[in-house]
Design a protein around this motif. Structure first.
Motif, PDB file in Angstrom:
ATOM      1  N   ILE A  59       0.826  -1.207   0.000  1.00 29.25           N
ATOM      2  CA  ILE A  59       0.000   0.000   0.000  1.00 29.25           C
ATOM      3  C   ILE A  59       0.862   1.259   0.000  1.00 29.25           C
ATOM      4  O   ILE A  59       0.353   2.359   0.147  1.00 29.25           O
ATOM      5  CB  ILE A  59      -0.992   0.031   1.190  1.00 29.25           C
ATOM      6  CG1 ILE A  59      -0.253  -0.083   2.521  1.00 29.25           C
ATOM      7  CG2 ILE A  59      -2.039  -1.049   1.051  1.00 29.25           C
ATOM      8  CD1 ILE A  59      -1.142   0.141   3.722  1.00 29.25           C
ATOM      9  N   ASN A  60       2.170   1.102  -0.162  1.00 26.91           N
ATOM     10  CA  ASN A  60       3.099   2.221  -0.289  1.00 26.91           C
ATOM     11  C   ASN A  60       3.011   3.217   0.860  1.00 26.91           C
ATOM     12  O   ASN A  60       2.852   4.421   0.661  1.00 26.91           O
ATOM     13  CB  ASN A  60       2.896   2.904  -1.641  1.00 26.91           C
ATOM     14  CG  ASN A  60       3.253   1.977  -2.787  1.00 26.91           C
ATOM     15  OD1 ASN A  60       4.324   1.388  -2.808  1.00 26.91           O
ATOM     16  ND2 ASN A  60       2.332   1.815  -3.714  1.00 26.91           N
ATOM     17  N   HIS A  71       2.357   8.376   3.292  1.00 26.10           N
ATOM     18  CA  HIS A  71       1.673   7.592   2.257  1.00 26.10           C
ATOM     19  C   HIS A  71       1.931   8.248   0.901  1.00 26.10           C
ATOM     20  O   HIS A  71       1.827   9.467   0.768  1.00 26.10           O
ATOM     21  CB  HIS A  71       0.168   7.563   2.543  1.00 26.10           C
ATOM     22  CG  HIS A  71      -0.565   6.518   1.762  1.00 26.10           C
ATOM     23  ND1 HIS A  71      -1.875   6.188   2.009  1.00 26.10           N
ATOM     24  CD2 HIS A  71      -0.185   5.728   0.740  1.00 26.10           C
ATOM     25  CE1 HIS A  71      -2.259   5.232   1.170  1.00 26.10           C
ATOM     26  NE2 HIS A  71      -1.247   4.949   0.390  1.00 26.10           N
ATOM     27  N   CYS A  72       2.258   7.429  -0.091  1.00 26.34           N
ATOM     28  CA  CYS A  72       2.539   7.923  -1.439  1.00 26.34           C
ATOM     29  C   CYS A  72       1.473   7.417  -2.407  1.00 26.34           C
ATOM     30  O   CYS A  72       1.180   6.228  -2.448  1.00 26.34           O
ATOM     31  CB  CYS A  72       3.908   7.448  -1.910  1.00 26.34           C
ATOM     32  SG  CYS A  72       5.262   7.942  -0.823  1.00 26.34           S
ATOM     33  N   ILE A  73       0.901   8.327  -3.194  1.00 25.74           N
ATOM     34  CA  ILE A  73      -0.144   7.981  -4.152  1.00 25.74           C
ATOM     35  C   ILE A  73       0.244   8.520  -5.526  1.00 25.74           C
ATOM     36  O   ILE A  73       0.710   9.663  -5.653  1.00 25.74           O
ATOM     37  CB  ILE A  73      -1.508   8.563  -3.733  1.00 25.74           C
ATOM     38  CG1 ILE A  73      -1.975   7.948  -2.421  1.00 25.74           C
ATOM     39  CG2 ILE A  73      -2.556   8.333  -4.814  1.00 25.74           C
ATOM     40  CD1 ILE A  73      -3.297   8.500  -1.931  1.00 25.74           C
ATOM     41  N   TYR A  74       0.049   7.720  -6.537  1.00 25.20           N
ATOM     42  CA  TYR A  74       0.293   8.113  -7.927  1.00 25.20           C
ATOM     43  C   TYR A  74      -1.055   8.115  -8.646  1.00 25.20           C
ATOM     44  O   TYR A  74      -1.753   7.097  -8.668  1.00 25.20           O
ATOM     45  CB  TYR A  74       1.250   7.117  -8.582  1.00 25.20           C
ATOM     46  CG  TYR A  74       1.569   7.377 -10.035  1.00 25.20           C
ATOM     47  CD1 TYR A  74       2.565   8.275 -10.408  1.00 25.20           C
ATOM     48  CD2 TYR A  74       0.892   6.694 -11.040  1.00 25.20           C
ATOM     49  CE1 TYR A  74       2.869   8.497 -11.742  1.00 25.20           C
ATOM     50  CE2 TYR A  74       1.190   6.900 -12.381  1.00 25.20           C
ATOM     51  CZ  TYR A  74       2.189   7.811 -12.722  1.00 25.20           C
ATOM     52  OH  TYR A  74       2.490   8.019 -14.046  1.00 25.20           O
ATOM     53  N   GLN A 217      -6.771  -2.630  -2.655  1.00 22.66           N
ATOM     54  CA  GLN A 217      -5.910  -3.451  -1.798  1.00 22.66           C
ATOM     55  C   GLN A 217      -5.586  -2.696  -0.521  1.00 22.66           C
ATOM     56  O   GLN A 217      -5.129  -1.560  -0.564  1.00 22.66           O
ATOM     57  CB  GLN A 217      -4.615  -3.793  -2.540  1.00 22.66           C
ATOM     58  CG  GLN A 217      -4.853  -4.561  -3.825  1.00 22.66           C
ATOM     59  CD  GLN A 217      -3.598  -4.764  -4.652  1.00 22.66           C
ATOM     60  OE1 GLN A 217      -3.610  -5.556  -5.583  1.00 22.66           O
ATOM     61  NE2 GLN A 217      -2.521  -4.072  -4.339  1.00 22.66           N
ATOM     62  N   LEU A 218      -5.836  -3.346   0.625  1.00 28.28           N
ATOM     63  CA  LEU A 218      -5.596  -2.731   1.927  1.00 28.28           C
ATOM     64  C   LEU A 218      -4.858  -3.708   2.831  1.00 28.28           C
ATOM     65  O   LEU A 218      -4.611  -4.854   2.472  1.00 28.28           O
ATOM     66  CB  LEU A 218      -6.923  -2.310   2.563  1.00 28.28           C
ATOM     67  CG  LEU A 218      -7.746  -1.261   1.804  1.00 28.28           C
ATOM     68  CD1 LEU A 218      -9.112  -1.107   2.446  1.00 28.28           C
ATOM     69  CD2 LEU A 218      -7.017   0.076   1.759  1.00 28.28           C
TER      70      LEU A 218
END
Length: 325
Positions: A59-60, A71-74, A217-218
């Motif tokens: 989950i980065n 937390h990193c989100i793309y 996905q968690l």
């Protein structure tokens, strides 16, 4: 953001106006890739892990303790258009005070930074990108903690490699053939994968609404009770977002790939459109999978098809959940 996207992303949009705040970061940030950088799977973003943080790969998330994380989100979308509209989507925050708001450039790319105060915590949002994608890094730490400089240095040292050839399903920890029931992969945001129905000349849709599937996905659930509680929270979130639940058609415990799962089927009204929401949550000891289908047309006809298809879902067992680098 319309209500169907709210179901998919479970976020709340807040609109803010530019003001005058203190600056935490330089207006022009320069970073380079070093031997300590590694790429976040499913992204073009390269990062370095702060000391004493653990990296949760699937989950980065980089975690220091239960109250301090990054937390990193793309997001493969036009960040410049988003920036021009001057709105921001604070994913986990509702009752907050904006302490700092700042525009910046990161290796020449436009960016925006927020520092929020909510309860006993500070939240930092650091986003930059181009017309093809947004790199969003957000973090939380307790008020009184000395973690702000560590987190800001992490954000400033990140590197977006625009020419990296990316496999959008690289980070998917599941296997399921949705093409066979008329859905094709459309887009992703790291741990979330979105599919839309394949349109044909003979297929009629409910207005301009396409049927959608989201797979998220968690972190793994503890047990079946945990899965049921998660489903109940999601239903409450739907209602908070203005979605009317007219009927719970079915709710039951099932087995998928030898793992417990909880299924809920709802008859809803979304933006004055009738829809069926087909929700299944399952988990093994490494990862939790949330499968949500939003069916604007042919919903009741599709329920038995989804019942059969969801039984084919496989969860990959590739990595230990918690990885330290």
């Amino acid at each position: 953001m319309n209500s169907s996207k709210k179901i998919l992303f479970l976020s709340i949009a807040f609109f803010v106006i530019l003001g005058s705040f203190a600056q935490d970061i330089p207006q022009n940030i320069k970073s380079t890739i070093t031997k300590n950088h590694f790429r976040i799977p499913g992204t073009k973003l390269f990062i370095t892990k702060p000391a004493s943080f653990s990296y949760i790969k699937d989950i980065n998330v980089l975690k220091y303790d239960d109250s301090t994380f990054i937390h990193c989100i793309y997001i493969p979308d036009n960040f410049l258009m988003f920036l021009k509209k001057n709105n921001f989507d604070f994913i986990y925050n509702k009752d907050y005070e904006i302490v700092t708001k700042q525009r910046f450039k990161h290796n020449g790319m436009q960016g925006i930074y927020y520092k929020l105060k909510e309860g006993n915590s500070y939240w930092l949002y650091f986003s930059f990108g181009d017309s093809l994608a947004e790199n969003r890094i957000f973090a939380s730490y307790p008020i009184g903690s000395t973690m702000q400089d560590t987190i800001l240095n992490f954000m400033k040292n990140s590197f977006y490699k625009t020419n990296f050839k990316l496999n959008p399903l690289e980070n998917a920890k599941y296997e399921i053939d949705l093409n066979s029931i008329g859905f094709e992969f459309t887009t992703f945001t790291l741990n979330q994968f979105v599919y839309t129905e394949i349109q044909t000349k003979n297929k009629k849709v409910n207005g301009d609404k396409k049927n959608l599937i989201s797979i998220i996905q968690l972190q793994p659930a503890k047990d079946i009770i945990d899965l049921q509680q998660t489903a109940n929270i999601m239903l409450q979130q739907y209602q908070n977002q203005g979605i009317i639940i007219n009927q719970i058609i079915n709710s039951q415990v099932i087995l998928i790939d030898s793992n417990w799962a909880y299924k809920v089927i709802l008859a809803c009204e979304i933006e004055k459109k009738e829809a069926i929401v087909y929700l299944v949550i399952t988990s093994n000891d490494e990862i939790q999978i949330q499968f949500t289908a939003i069916l604007y047309h042919d919903g009741k006809k599709l329920i038995p098809i989804f019942d059969k298809k969801i039984g084919e879902l496989k969860i990959k067992k590739e990595n230990k959940w918690l990885q330290k680098y």
